[in-house]
Design a protein around this motif. Structure first.
Motif, PDB file in Angstrom:
ATOM      1  N   UNK A  49       0.833  -1.200   0.000  1.00 39.92           N
ATOM      2  CA  UNK A  49       0.000   0.000   0.000  1.00 39.92           C
ATOM      3  C   UNK A  49       0.872   1.256   0.000  1.00 39.92           C
ATOM      4  N   UNK A  50       1.867   1.279   0.882  1.00 40.24           N
ATOM      5  CA  UNK A  50       2.747   2.447   0.961  1.00 40.24           C
ATOM      6  C   UNK A  50       3.474   2.683  -0.353  1.00 40.24           C
ATOM      7  N   UNK A  51       3.930   1.589  -0.972  1.00 37.62           N
ATOM      8  CA  UNK A  51       4.617   1.728  -2.258  1.00 37.62           C
ATOM      9  C   UNK A  51       3.697   2.335  -3.309  1.00 37.62           C
ATOM     10  N   UNK A  52       2.398   2.133  -3.157  1.00 36.26           N
ATOM     11  CA  UNK A  52       1.425   2.696  -4.084  1.00 36.26           C
ATOM     12  C   UNK A  52       0.895   4.046  -3.668  1.00 36.26           C
ATOM     13  N   UNK A  53       1.424   4.589  -2.581  1.00 34.48           N
ATOM     14  CA  UNK A  53       0.979   5.894  -2.112  1.00 34.48           C
ATOM     15  C   UNK A  53      -0.329   5.874  -1.363  1.00 34.48           C
ATOM     16  N   UNK A  54      -0.734   4.688  -0.874  1.00 36.99           N
ATOM     17  CA  UNK A  54      -1.998   4.542  -0.154  1.00 36.99           C
ATOM     18  C   UNK A  54      -1.733   4.522   1.351  1.00 36.99           C
ATOM     19  N   UNK A  55      -2.500   5.310   2.077  1.00 38.17           N
ATOM     20  CA  UNK A  55      -2.324   5.408   3.523  1.00 38.17           C
ATOM     21  C   UNK A  55      -3.111   4.346   4.284  1.00 38.17           C
TER      22      UNK A  55
END
Length: 275
Positions: A49-55
């Motif tokens: 998720x973080x790698x995709x910019x999702x919090x």
């Protein structure tokens, strides 16, 4: 910008039928191999998720043993525990679960679920089935988001007749404070019908999971008007792209900055009760 993904899946081999697992591998080659052939740990899921910019992201259970498989709500709650980035979404099935209202009540009371996922096309019931009305009443009272699969499916075992949004018109009218989220926005057959419902019923919203973002303006030409009622969902991990690429494609749509912000996080936070 904060990003909330309202529609992700935990693909656990053994919980799902091989067809589901194979589909994920076709769409996202090598996904399970990255984790030794097993599902990712919660830490690994969060890192994706973080790698995709999702919090933060909603992780969905699935109770459909006769078709797709059963990843229990209890298992999803356990998986997400201790990871505030992961919001567990429960599931009930009136054809499989005994006393769906009692079961759902326990999920909300004891496990704190804020999202309920229903899959009429693989659970084989119409959303206006009277057996579901006590569930809707409980969800309305508790402020739980009820996410309903509306649209086509890639899987041979599904029956999309159960997904026709006309069956949700009655539910939206009978439960005017129920937070209804139409997953996939009517993919394939019913974009116009789902858009109409979202624009005309205060309690009806859309998610765009499984829809290639670059085509969204063709599928939903009124997306600027629909933006206050639309939330981002990736359908991860069964996607041919990455979460990050989908988020970036949303940001590049010919929409106002306010509309993009609403789709990517503001609406989700409001539905989840975080704003």
């Amino acid at each position: 910008m904060t990003v909330v993904d309202m529609h992700t899946h935990l693909i656990r081999p053994g919980a799902y039928v091989p067809e589901i697992v194979d589909f994920v591998e076709q769409q996202n080659p090598g996904y399970l191999a990255r984790f030794g052939g097993h599902e990712p740990s919660a830490d690994q899921f969060v890192q994706d998720l973080r790698d995709g910019g999702v919090d933060r992201a909603v992780v969905l259970a699935e109770h459909a043993s006769a078709t797709s498989g059963r990843l229990s709500s209890e298992a999803v709650a356990e998986y997400c525990a201790g990871h505030p980035e992961l919001i567990p979404g429960c599931c009930v099935n009136p054809n499989e679960d005994y006393d769906v209202a009692g079961l759902f009540s326990g999920y909300v009371r004891d496990l704190g679920f804020r999202v309920l996922k229903l899959l009429p096309s693989s659970q084989f019931f119409y959303p206006n089935d009277p057996r579901m009305y006590p569930v809707y009443a409980l969800a309305e009272e508790a402020g739980v988001v009820v996410m309903v699969h509306v649209g086509s499916s890639a899987f041979r075992f599904t029956q999309i007749k159960y997904c026709d949004p006309i069956h949700l018109h009655e539910v939206a009218r009978q439960f005017p404070r129920l937070k209804l989220l139409l997953s996939h926005a009517g993919r394939g057959f019913w974009y116009e019908q789902c858009s109409f419902m979202a624009l005309h019923y205060p309690n009806v919203h859309l998610d765009i999971a499984g829809l290639p973002p670059r085509h969204l303006m063709r599928y939903l030409p009124q997306l600027e008007r629909l933006a206050p009622k639309t939330v981002f969902g990736s359908d991860y991990p069964g996607i041919p792209s990455t979460i990050g690429a989908n988020v970036q494609a949303i940001r590049e749509l010919p929409l106002s900055p306010g509309a993009i912000e609403a789709i990517l996080h503001t609406n989700a936070e409001r539905l989840l009760g975080d704003s």
